[in-house]
Design a protein around this motif. Structure first.
Motif, mmCIF file in Angstrom:
data_model
loop_
_atom_site.group_PDB
_atom_site.id
_atom_site.type_symbol
_atom_site.label_atom_id
_atom_site.label_comp_id
_atom_site.label_asym_id
_atom_site.label_seq_id
_atom_site.Cartn_x
_atom_site.Cartn_y
_atom_site.Cartn_z
ATOM 1 N N SER A 1 43.839 37.384 34.839
ATOM 2 C CA SER A 1 44.519 37.336 33.547
ATOM 3 C C SER A 1 45.624 38.375 33.439
ATOM 4 N N ASN A 2 45.665 39.319 34.382
ATOM 5 C CA ASN A 2 46.753 40.292 34.406
ATOM 6 C C ASN A 2 47.818 39.918 35.441
ATOM 7 N N ARG A 3 47.695 38.711 36.013
ATOM 8 C CA ARG A 3 48.707 38.238 36.965
ATOM 9 C C ARG A 3 49.320 36.972 36.388
ATOM 10 N N MET A 4 50.594 37.028 36.091
ATOM 11 C CA MET A 4 51.264 35.932 35.400
ATOM 12 C C MET A 4 51.149 34.615 36.165
ATOM 13 N N GLU A 5 51.183 34.693 37.494
ATOM 14 C CA GLU A 5 51.137 33.441 38.252
ATOM 15 C C GLU A 5 49.777 32.770 38.128
ATOM 16 N N SER B 1 41.893 51.175 36.843
ATOM 17 C CA SER B 1 43.256 50.632 36.837
ATOM 18 C C SER B 1 43.463 49.672 38.000
ATOM 19 N N ARG B 2 42.868 50.013 39.154
ATOM 20 C CA ARG B 2 42.984 49.112 40.302
ATOM 21 C C ARG B 2 42.236 47.810 40.031
ATOM 22 N N ALA B 3 41.066 47.914 39.390
ATOM 23 C CA ALA B 3 40.314 46.703 39.051
ATOM 24 C C ALA B 3 41.122 45.803 38.129
ATOM 25 N N ALA B 4 41.855 46.400 37.193
ATOM 26 C CA ALA B 4 42.658 45.602 36.259
ATOM 27 C C ALA B 4 43.708 44.788 36.991
ATOM 28 N N THR B 5 44.250 45.332 38.088
ATOM 29 C CA THR B 5 45.274 44.584 38.830
ATOM 30 C C THR B 5 44.681 43.389 39.566
ATOM 31 N N LEU B 6 43.372 43.417 39.813
ATOM 32 C CA LEU B 6 42.722 42.283 40.481
ATOM 33 C C LEU B 6 42.411 41.147 39.516
ATOM 34 N N ASP B 7 42.423 41.434 38.226
ATOM 35 C CA ASP B 7 42.037 40.432 37.224
ATOM 36 C C ASP B 7 43.112 39.345 37.140
ATOM 37 N N GLU C 1 38.526 36.000 43.106
ATOM 38 C CA GLU C 1 38.307 34.554 43.106
ATOM 39 C C GLU C 1 37.249 34.125 42.084
ATOM 40 N N SER C 2 36.421 35.076 41.635
ATOM 41 C CA SER C 2 35.416 34.735 40.626
ATOM 42 C C SER C 2 36.064 34.384 39.290
ATOM 43 N N GLY C 3 37.356 34.712 39.134
ATOM 44 C CA GLY C 3 38.098 34.291 37.945
ATOM 45 C C GLY C 3 38.261 35.361 36.890
ATOM 46 N N PHE C 4 37.547 36.457 37.024
ATOM 47 C CA PHE C 4 37.682 37.520 36.022
ATOM 48 C C PHE C 4 37.196 38.843 36.611
ATOM 49 N N ILE C 5 37.673 39.926 36.038
ATOM 50 C CA ILE C 5 37.221 41.283 36.350
ATOM 51 C C ILE C 5 36.820 41.932 35.029
ATOM 52 N N MET C 6 35.721 42.672 35.033
ATOM 53 C CA MET C 6 35.179 43.220 33.796
ATOM 54 C C MET C 6 35.359 44.732 33.633
ATOM 55 N N ALA C 7 35.570 45.462 34.711
ATOM 56 C CA ALA C 7 35.536 46.927 34.622
ATOM 57 C C ALA C 7 36.502 47.456 33.561
ATOM 58 N N HIS C 8 37.748 46.983 33.572
ATOM 59 C CA HIS C 8 38.739 47.505 32.622
ATOM 60 C C HIS C 8 38.471 47.000 31.208
ATOM 61 N N ARG D 1 47.793 30.022 23.649
ATOM 62 C CA ARG D 1 46.435 29.498 23.603
ATOM 63 C C ARG D 1 46.008 28.957 24.964
ATOM 64 N N GLY D 2 46.940 28.352 25.673
ATOM 65 C CA GLY D 2 46.612 27.832 27.001
ATOM 66 C C GLY D 2 46.241 28.954 27.954
ATOM 67 N N GLU D 3 46.993 30.054 27.907
ATOM 68 C CA GLU D 3 46.670 31.197 28.764
ATOM 69 C C GLU D 3 45.318 31.799 28.390
ATOM 70 N N LEU D 4 45.039 31.835 27.100
ATOM 71 C CA LEU D 4 43.745 32.358 26.656
ATOM 72 C C LEU D 4 42.608 31.480 27.162
ATOM 73 N N ARG D 5 42.776 30.169 27.066
ATOM 74 C CA ARG D 5 41.721 29.271 27.539
ATOM 75 C C ARG D 5 41.497 29.454 29.029
ATOM 76 N N THR D 6 42.595 29.641 29.765
ATOM 77 C CA THR D 6 42.480 29.859 31.206
ATOM 78 C C THR D 6 41.709 31.143 31.513
ATOM 79 N N ALA D 7 41.947 32.191 30.726
ATOM 80 C CA ALA D 7 41.264 33.465 30.949
ATOM 81 C C ALA D 7 39.809 33.420 30.499
ATOM 82 N N ILE D 8 39.544 32.643 29.455
ATOM 83 C CA ILE D 8 38.183 32.560 28.910
ATOM 84 C C ILE D 8 37.280 31.681 29.775
ATOM 85 N N ALA D 9 37.845 30.644 30.390
ATOM 86 C CA ALA D 9 37.036 29.627 31.090
ATOM 87 C C ALA D 9 36.085 30.212 32.133
ATOM 88 N N PRO D 10 36.525 31.096 33.055
ATOM 89 C CA PRO D 10 35.563 31.600 34.044
ATOM 90 C C PRO D 10 34.474 32.483 33.432
#
Length: 796
Positions: free
Chosen positions: A790-794, A782-788, A675-682, A515-524
């Protein structure tokens, strides 16, 4: 008895030489009540008159024999007894318990009428309709000269309409129902001339054409019943009240109520569920709107739903009537009649329920009939009302998803109805009903290129009175009007908690999140939504752990999300096999993020270009993506699209204009996206381009000299799409969808890739190029997804 709402001028009822009371009585009791009221000076008291009163039955025979031929100018006043249901909690309404008396409380049996007079005198009123001089009735019916029978029927209809209006002043506008529709249409000189023209053109005897027209009218016309409407609403309301909490746009309703005083309304809702019409109808009834005439398909005509629906205002129209000119003329005349009488209409202009969750491309047939009524000057104007109906959860979504992967649609019938009612017993959160900006059909069609010629001109009618052929400009104007309605629906469609939650979960590719990871991904994304002030549901519940937990648990109950609780804390992911259901919720709001997703892919394309050419390449990529997605989303004209995309870019980089003066996008632009916090293309576009890739590759593999059978080709795409998914050439099961493949085939056809060409080698090369282009777009996604983040564990 005028056929409009204004009262007669005072002089029209002052000192008439005589008064004729047209008595509408269905029983001896009603006749006695009216007779006593007249004897006690009821008309004299109501209108301040002293002239003698003659009593006459509201019947064409009696009116024709004793009123039509009179040479004086009496005042004609229709009179009726109105029976009222008992008062319950301060409201007079009919309930199922009333049926135990085996009578309709609004039309009680004569024996019951006699009892009610003595025991419940408050249950009846003697009503008068709006009066009119006989001379004025003649003026309103210019064809009455030499046609006494037709004039008598016209007087009867006018009297009934006047009494209906008087009743609604007591019981409310929600009981506005048309009367004697078939009879009035069949008495219309213009309609009869059109039938004569059809008979002459087809060589069919006129009598046979009249017979077919009357049969079609009686099949088409909704026989509305106030009793059935009351009882049906009471029966369905608890079924749906236990499922959804309705959130209606009160401001929009107030605006529409004011507009409805001067214009007929045509409600054009989004279509996501069978329950749409019930939800909208209940909201309008609670707010005292007259009932809509809902145009529906014949698939819901089965017993008992069909007869009930017809008596609550549903117009069952044939799915297709090809070259049947009689049926076409009947439909056009009925639509024009309803709108001319200011009855409201409702239809689902997508042509069927969405299978993907977003708006489908519109169908134009019924809008064409509306435009024809405007061109013929039968009506002055109609206000089109875009309506968004959005469900947080939908209990029928599993069946919808199954149909997309090749499953058969369950035929509507008693078994289906029982299953539907049973499925509504589960709570499904909110349903949001929002009303878009009403559109003047006349104003918009004119602005879009339809000249809307006045009736009687050579352009609008043929020599026989038959409508002229529709021009290309008129067709195009109707299509563009449908596009504006769709944009109006999207503009008020709120982003729900489930739409945002599934948007995030579908973007992490099979991973489970805490849930914490979801909140982090949803916030931006929440910040982006607030920054743009987009319409939304109760998204603030996603900010805290408890609110998010409730949303996730409800999605788990619906089997869209799966929860693993065996570790340190619960983790959540899309349930295997439920990707299409999750995509349905996401897609209800996906249009709000399409421009952002296109911008990201355009930037990724631009950075691949030489430095001095990056801006040009980026804009060309954006326009190309817009073209590839034109059968999925509703884009504005190019200039407006450019402006919208520039606004999106400024949200990513406020210094964009200054930094790009040199013609480059900047070396750090990808970092700014991340840095905007999210990517939408994928999250937003991948499933659509994956489906297009399946279609493109199957076309590239075909012999270019052979024709394409679209149905067989669609079935092939489903089978090959499942194989490509297993081979991990497609990203997600949501890409394997008959609906998406259907749109991709339309796109390929629009690009000239389906029909065998004179040069097979050229067609084969263009098909291969199309497939290669889509593979390149897939790579950038696929490249856009790597920039997101929420797809980077750190980042999480």
């Amino acid at each position: 008895m005028l056929d409009h709402d204004s009262r007669l001028p005072e002089a029209a009822i002052t000192a008439p030489s005589s008064v004729v009371a047209l008595v509408d009585a269905a029983s001896r009791v009603e006749r006695e009540l009216i007779g006593n009221w007249l004897a006690e000076g009821g008309i004299a008291q109501e209108f301040g008159l002293t002239a003698p009163v003659t009593q006459l039955d509201l019947d064409p025979g009696a009116v024709g024999a004793r009123l039509v031929g009179r040479h004086d100018d009496p005042l004609v006043v229709p009179v009726r007894v109105l029976w009222l249901p008992p008062e319950r909690d301060g409201v007079r309404r009919t309930t199922f318990s009333d049926l135990l008396t085996l009578t309709n409380p609004r039309k009680p049996h004569p024996i019951m009428q006699r009892r009610l007079i003595n025991k419940a005198p408050d249950r009846h009123l003697v009503l008068t309709g709006q009066p009119a001089r006989l001379s004025e009735l003649r003026a309103n019916n210019p064809g009455s000269a030499g046609a006494p029978d037709a004039f008598a029927r016209a007087i009867v209809r006018a009297g009934i309409v006047a009494l209906e209006r008087a009743e609604r002043a007591v019981i409310g506008d929600r009981y506005k129902v048309p009367r004697l529709v078939v009879e009035e249409i069949l008495d219309s000189p213009e309609f009869l001339r059109r039938l004569d023209a059809i008979a002459a053109d087809s060589g069919t005897p006129a009598r046979e054409v009249y017979r077919r027209a009357e049969k079609a009218l009686r099949e088409l016309v909704a026989a509305q019943s106030r009793l059935v409407s009351d009882l049906f609403t009471q029966a369905m309301r608890p079924v749906h009240a236990s499922t959804w909490k309705v959130d209606a746009d009160e401001t929009g309703l107030d605006r529409l109520r004011t507009l409805n005083r001067t214009h007929p309304l045509v409600f054009l809702p989004s279509h996501r569920s069978y329950v749409d019409a019930f939800v909208l109808g209940d909201i309008l009834a609670r707010n005292d709107f007259p009932p809509n005439h809902v145009v529906g398909g014949a698939n819901l005509k089965f017993w008992p739903l069909g007869p009930i629906a017809r008596r609550t205002g549903t117009v069952f129209i044939r799915r297709s009537f090809g070259d049947d000119e009689v049926y076409k003329a009947v439909v056009e005349e009925y639509f024009a009649y309803l709108l001319a009488k200011r009855f409201n209409l409702e239809w689902y202009f997508e042509g069927g329920r969405t299978r993907t969750g977003k708006l489908r491309p519109p169908r134009y047939g019924l809008l064409n009939y509306l435009a024809a009524a405007l061109r013929s000057a039968r009506i002055d104007d109609v206000m089109l009302v875009p309506v968004s109906i959005t469900y947080e959860r939908l209990n029928e979504i599993g069946a919808i998803a199954d149909e997309q992967t090749g499953g058969s649609k369950q035929a509507e019938g008693l078994t289906w109805l029982a299953s539907y009612v049973r499925n509504q017993q589960h709570s499904a959160g909110h349903v949001y009903v929002r009303f878009g900006q009403p559109l003047s059909a006349r104003e918009r069609l004119t602005a879009l290129g339809d000249p809307l010629h006045a009736a009687g001109t050579p352009e609008s009618t043929g020599e026989t009175g038959e409508p002229a052929e529709t021009t290309d400009a008129e067709h195009l104007a109707v299509q563009r009007l449908a596009f504006e309605v769709a944009v109006g629906i999207n503009a008020v469609t709120p982003i729900t908690v489930n739409a945002l939650t599934t948007l995030v979960l579908l973007g992490v590719h099979e991973r489970a999140l805490t849930r914490g990871e979801l909140r982090t991904a949803i916030a931006p994304v929440l910040g982006y939504i607030e920054n743009r002030d987009l319409p939304r549901g109760e998204l603030d519940t996603l900010r805290d752990d408890h609110g998010l937990a409730v949303v996730l648990e409800q999605l788990a109950v619906a089997k869209v999300v799966t929860v693993y609780r065996g570790g340190l804390e619960p983790i959540y992911s899309i349930n295997p096999g439920a990707h299409l259901e999750a995509a349905f919720y996401r897609n209800s709001a996906v249009h709000w993020f399409v421009n952002r997703a296109i911008l990201e892919l355009a930037i990724l394309t631009a950075v691949e270009a030489p430095e001095g050419d990056q801006l040009r390449v980026g804009w060309e990529a954006a326009y190309r993506l817009r073209d590839l997605l034109k059968f999925e989303f509703f884009f504005p004209e190019r200039a407006e699209f450019t402006s919208q995309l520039t606004t999106e870019m400024l949200l990513v980089d406020p210094d964009w204009h200054r930094r790009t003066a040199a013609g480059t996008v900047g070396a750090d632009i990808l970092a700014r996206l991340a840095e905007s916090g999210f990517i939408m293309a994928h999250r937003v576009l991948r499933s659509f381009f994956d489906a297009q890739l399946v279609v493109a590759e199957r076309l590239a593999a075909r012999d270019p000299s052979l024709p394409v059978d679209k149905k067989a080709f669609g079935d092939e795409c489903l089978l090959v799409g499942k194989q490509m998914l297993l081979q991990q050439r497609l990203h997600s099961p949501e890409s394997v969808s008959s609906e998406l493949f259907g749109s991709a085939v339309k796109l390929a056809d629009n690009h000239g890739l389906l029909t065998p060409a004179a040069d097979p080698a050229d067609l084969a090369a263009r098909r291969s190029h199309f497939a290669a282009e889509l593979r390149a777009i897939g790579g950038r996604i696929s490249r856009a997804a790597t920039l997101d983040p929420s797809n980077r564990m750190e980042a999480l």
